[in-house]
Design a protein around this motif. Structure first.
Motif, PDB file in Angstrom:
ATOM      1  N   THR B  77      -1.514  28.348  -1.610  1.00 11.53           N
ATOM      2  CA  THR B  77      -1.411  26.935  -2.845  1.00 11.53           C
ATOM      3  C   THR B  77      -2.478  26.073  -2.289  1.00 11.53           C
ATOM      4  OG1 THR B  77       0.316  28.528  -3.947  1.00 11.53           O
ATOM      5  CG2 THR B  77      -0.881  25.838  -4.748  1.00 11.53           C
ATOM      6  N   VAL B  78      -2.978  25.615  -2.706  1.00 17.26           N
ATOM      7  CA  VAL B  78      -4.067  24.826  -2.530  1.00 17.26           C
ATOM      8  C   VAL B  78      -4.350  23.899  -4.008  1.00 17.26           C
ATOM      9  CG1 VAL B  78      -6.175  23.306  -1.595  1.00 17.26           C
ATOM     10  CG2 VAL B  78      -5.760  25.857  -0.520  1.00 17.26           C
ATOM     11  N   VAL B  79      -4.079  22.700  -3.558  1.00 19.85           N
ATOM     12  CA  VAL B  79      -3.603  21.671  -4.953  1.00 19.85           C
ATOM     13  C   VAL B  79      -4.848  20.586  -4.281  1.00 19.85           C
ATOM     14  CG1 VAL B  79      -2.599  20.074  -6.031  1.00 19.85           C
ATOM     15  CG2 VAL B  79      -1.601  21.816  -5.369  1.00 19.85           C
ATOM     16  N   VAL B  80      -6.031  20.904  -5.330  1.00 18.77           N
ATOM     17  CA  VAL B  80      -6.998  20.349  -5.549  1.00 18.77           C
ATOM     18  C   VAL B  80      -6.887  18.739  -6.425  1.00 18.77           C
ATOM     19  CG1 VAL B  80      -8.311  21.838  -4.495  1.00 18.77           C
ATOM     20  CG2 VAL B  80      -8.846  21.562  -6.087  1.00 18.77           C
ATOM     21  N   GLY B  81      -7.596  17.683  -5.848  1.00 17.79           N
ATOM     22  CA  GLY B  81      -8.256  16.677  -7.071  1.00 17.79           C
ATOM     23  C   GLY B  81      -7.582  15.501  -7.099  1.00 17.79           C
ATOM     24  N   MET B  82      -6.199  15.598  -5.882  1.00 22.04           N
ATOM     25  CA  MET B  82      -5.197  13.898  -7.186  1.00 22.04           C
ATOM     26  C   MET B  82      -6.280  12.747  -6.524  1.00 22.04           C
ATOM     27  SD  MET B  82      -1.758  13.538  -5.312  1.00 22.04           S
ATOM     28  CE  MET B  82      -0.613  14.592  -5.324  1.00 22.04           C
ATOM     29  N   GLN B  83      -5.578  12.056  -8.006  1.00 22.30           N
ATOM     30  CA  GLN B  83      -6.296  10.564  -8.401  1.00 22.30           C
ATOM     31  C   GLN B  83      -5.665   9.376  -7.091  1.00 22.30           C
ATOM     32  OE1 GLN B  83      -6.361   9.840 -12.117  1.00 22.30           O
ATOM     33  NE2 GLN B  83      -7.207  11.821 -12.733  1.00 22.30           N
ATOM     34  N   PRO B  84      -6.208   9.103  -6.654  1.00 17.39           N
ATOM     35  CA  PRO B  84      -6.104   8.215  -5.305  1.00 17.39           C
ATOM     36  C   PRO B  84      -4.668   7.070  -6.141  1.00 17.39           C
ATOM     37  CG  PRO B  84      -8.184   7.576  -5.920  1.00 17.39           C
ATOM     38  CD  PRO B  84      -8.152   8.781  -6.914  1.00 17.39           C
ATOM     39  N   ALA B  85      -4.356   7.251  -7.766  1.00 18.89           N
ATOM     40  CA  ALA B  85      -3.208   6.670  -7.936  1.00 18.89           C
ATOM     41  C   ALA B  85      -2.412   7.377  -8.069  1.00 18.89           C
ATOM     42  CB  ALA B  85      -4.238   5.620  -9.460  1.00 18.89           C
ATOM     43  N   VAL B  86      -2.624   8.498  -8.729  1.00 16.18           N
ATOM     44  CA  VAL B  86      -1.701   9.247  -8.630  1.00 16.18           C
ATOM     45  C   VAL B  86      -0.907   9.250  -7.366  1.00 16.18           C
ATOM     46  CG1 VAL B  86      -0.864  12.146  -9.358  1.00 16.18           C
ATOM     47  CG2 VAL B  86      -1.997  10.495 -10.306  1.00 16.18           C
ATOM     48  N   ALA B  87      -1.793   9.691  -6.078  1.00 13.24           N
ATOM     49  CA  ALA B  87      -0.764   9.271  -4.461  1.00 13.24           C
ATOM     50  C   ALA B  87      -0.184   8.636  -4.407  1.00 13.24           C
ATOM     51  CB  ALA B  87      -2.198   9.870  -4.263  1.00 13.24           C
ATOM     52  N   ILE B  88      -1.030   7.546  -5.243  1.00 15.26           N
ATOM     53  CA  ILE B  88       0.008   6.121  -4.053  1.00 15.26           C
ATOM     54  C   ILE B  88       1.223   6.319  -5.099  1.00 15.26           C
ATOM     55  CG2 ILE B  88      -0.010   4.034  -4.602  1.00 15.26           C
ATOM     56  CD1 ILE B  88      -3.073   3.410  -4.596  1.00 15.26           C
ATOM     57  N   THR B  89       1.292   7.137  -6.612  1.00 17.34           N
ATOM     58  CA  THR B  89       2.565   6.809  -7.072  1.00 17.34           C
ATOM     59  C   THR B  89       3.664   7.751  -6.256  1.00 17.34           C
ATOM     60  OG1 THR B  89       1.180   5.336  -9.333  1.00 17.34           O
ATOM     61  CG2 THR B  89       3.710   6.892  -9.587  1.00 17.34           C
ATOM     62  N   LEU B  90       3.022   8.520  -6.737  1.00 19.38           N
ATOM     63  CA  LEU B  90       3.293  10.064  -5.898  1.00 19.38           C
ATOM     64  C   LEU B  90       4.887   9.520  -4.794  1.00 19.38           C
ATOM     65  CD1 LEU B  90       1.884  13.804  -5.552  1.00 19.38           C
ATOM     66  CD2 LEU B  90       4.139  12.664  -6.920  1.00 19.38           C
ATOM     67  N   VAL B  91       4.130   9.055  -3.365  1.00 18.14           N
ATOM     68  CA  VAL B  91       4.335   8.546  -2.427  1.00 18.14           C
ATOM     69  C   VAL B  91       5.682   7.302  -2.719  1.00 18.14           C
ATOM     70  CG1 VAL B  91       4.151   7.425   0.036  1.00 18.14           C
ATOM     71  CG2 VAL B  91       2.435   9.817  -0.608  1.00 18.14           C
ATOM     72  N   GLU B  92       5.126   7.061  -3.624  1.00 20.22           N
ATOM     73  CA  GLU B  92       6.465   5.453  -3.496  1.00 20.22           C
ATOM     74  C   GLU B  92       7.734   6.334  -5.182  1.00 20.22           C
ATOM     75  OE1 GLU B  92       5.187   0.940  -4.440  1.00 20.22           O
ATOM     76  OE2 GLU B  92       3.623   2.125  -3.372  1.00 20.22           O
ATOM     77  N   LEU B  93       7.039   7.136  -5.500  1.00 18.56           N
ATOM     78  CA  LEU B  93       8.755   7.824  -5.846  1.00 18.56           C
ATOM     79  C   LEU B  93       9.491   8.873  -4.597  1.00 18.56           C
ATOM     80  CD1 LEU B  93       9.096   8.135  -9.203  1.00 18.56           C
ATOM     81  CD2 LEU B  93       7.634  10.370  -8.794  1.00 18.56           C
ATOM     82  N   GLY B  94       8.229   8.470  -3.869  1.00 16.33           N
ATOM     83  CA  GLY B  94       9.437   9.370  -2.782  1.00 16.33           C
ATOM     84  C   GLY B  94       9.063  11.379  -2.241  1.00 16.33           C
ATOM     85  N   LEU B  95       7.755  11.225  -3.593  1.00 14.42           N
ATOM     86  CA  LEU B  95       7.736  12.564  -3.590  1.00 14.42           C
ATOM     87  C   LEU B  95       6.491  13.078  -2.857  1.00 14.42           C
ATOM     88  CD1 LEU B  95       9.036  14.904  -5.686  1.00 14.42           C
ATOM     89  CD2 LEU B  95       7.369  14.862  -6.995  1.00 14.42           C
ATOM     90  N   THR B  96       6.982  13.671  -1.669  1.00 16.35           N
ATOM     91  CA  THR B  96       5.965  13.954  -0.748  1.00 16.35           C
ATOM     92  C   THR B  96       4.759  15.367  -0.930  1.00 16.35           C
ATOM     93  OG1 THR B  96       6.804  14.640   0.878  1.00 16.35           O
ATOM     94  CG2 THR B  96       6.211  12.039   1.149  1.00 16.35           C
ATOM     95  N   LEU B  97       4.811  16.445  -1.925  1.00 16.54           N
ATOM     96  CA  LEU B  97       5.418  17.324  -1.679  1.00 16.54           C
ATOM     97  C   LEU B  97       4.480  18.260  -0.477  1.00 16.54           C
ATOM     98  CD1 LEU B  97       1.995  17.170  -4.893  1.00 16.54           C
ATOM     99  CD2 LEU B  97       4.087  17.306  -5.127  1.00 16.54           C
ATOM    100  N   HIS B  98       5.720  18.351   0.135  1.00 18.97           N
ATOM    101  CA  HIS B  98       6.415  18.812   1.272  1.00 18.97           C
ATOM    102  C   HIS B  98       6.330  20.788   1.489  1.00 18.97           C
ATOM    103  CE1 HIS B  98       7.370  19.351   5.562  1.00 18.97           C
ATOM    104  NE2 HIS B  98       8.586  20.227   5.136  1.00 18.97           N
ATOM    105  N   GLY B  99       5.185  20.876   2.225  1.00 25.51           N
ATOM    106  CA  GLY B  99       4.462  22.418   2.200  1.00 25.51           C
ATOM    107  C   GLY B  99       3.434  22.510   1.258  1.00 25.51           C
ATOM    108  N   VAL B 100       3.271  21.852   1.215  1.00 29.18           N
ATOM    109  CA  VAL B 100       1.919  22.079  -0.221  1.00 29.18           C
ATOM    110  C   VAL B 100       1.037  21.628   0.382  1.00 29.18           C
ATOM    111  CG1 VAL B 100       0.962  21.404  -2.735  1.00 29.18           C
ATOM    112  CG2 VAL B 100       2.875  21.774  -1.868  1.00 29.18           C
TER     113      VAL B 100
END
Lengths: 155, 118
Positions: B77-100
């Motif tokens: 599986t490859v996840v593509v096209g994540m918006q930068p603001a979404v990436a910033i928020t995800l990491v701050e939330l504590g979610l790193t999508l480990h293994g994706v």
């Protein structure tokens, strides 16, 4: 914007009075189903755009709203959320107050820690949401309910 | 019932999420994808989230779980096209999508899965 009034106050908390002099235009939305969370995200996004929050801050606030809205439904047995426009004379902001009449959170410090969950999730909801906003307050009492307040200011 | 479409391209499955997903819709997508991986003998799954302006812990977990299930079913599986603001928020939330695995766009995602446009 639709103004949905739900049945009065669910959980009597001092947080309902937060920044009374500084807030306007309170809108209350019910939180009962998945679709309500989607509706909340949409309304929060509209308000964030209206006060010109940066795209990153919009995304952080909407994400925190999504987490807390889901908590209200999943752990609080449903409830409501109050959306407020804030102005402290220097800056504008958005306040969201989530209220339920559920079982309450027995140990708030524990619940704020990453990885803590009773619902089989990742346990990022409460602690993660706190990191995404500027102000965070919580009032929870056993068998009475929980209120969570978040505020994001325009930088 | 509301569903997110899954397109097949050779042995790839392509999913473009274009709506603000409520939780049941996210779970439905996870079920549909795993079923299609087996039915179509897919080797790769490309999930395009470029239209998503929010990934919270629920959607993030759905993506992680889907990638893990696909792996067990012999698909990557490859996840593509994540918006930068979404990436910033995800990491701050504590979610790193480990293994994706992730890529910036569909083309790079396909390259990562060992495909090319020809």
């Amino acid at each position: 914007m639709t103004d949905v009034q739900t049945d009065a106050v669910l959980f009597e908390t001092g947080l309902l009075d937060y920044r009374r002099q500084q807030r306007t235009g309170r809108v209350t939305l019910p939180l009962r189903s998945d679709e309500d969370v989607v509706g909340l995200r949409k309304q929060v996004r509209e308000r964030a755009v209206a006060i010109a929050l940066s795209l990153v801050d919009q995304t952080k606030l909407v994400t925190a709203a999504s987490e807390l809205g889901r908590n209200t439904i999943k752990y609080g047995g449903g409830g409501e959320v109050h959306l407020d426009a804030l102005d402290d004379g220097v800056r504008r902001g958005i306040g969201l107050l989530f209220v339920d009449a559920g079982q309450g959170i027995p140990d708030i410090d524990n619940a704020l820690r990453d990885g803590f969950t009773t619902g089989g999730g990742l346990g990022l909801g409460l602690g993660g949401s706190k990191r995404l906003v500027d102000e965070f307050d919580i009032d929870s009492r056993p068998r009475e309910g929980t209120a969570v307040l978040i505020v994001k200011w325009k930088r | 019932m509301e569903r997110i479409p899954i397109l097949r391209m050779g042995d790839l499955l392509l999913v473009t999420i274009q709506v603000d997903m409520h939780d049941r819709l996210a779970m439905q997508l996870q079920d549909d994808l795993t079923e299609r991986i087996v039915k179509d003998s897919a080797k790769g799954v490309l999930i395009d989230i470029s239209a998503l302006d929010l990934v919270d812990s629920f959607i993030g977990r759905m993506i992680s779980n889907t990638a893990a299930m696909a792996r067990v079913l012999d698909a990557r599986t490859v996840v593509v096209g994540m918006q930068p603001a979404v990436a910033i928020t995800l990491v701050e939330l504590g979610l790193t999508l480990h293994g994706v695995k992730t890529a910036l766009n569909v083309e790079k995602g396909m390259a990562l899965l060992g495909k090319s446009y020809k």
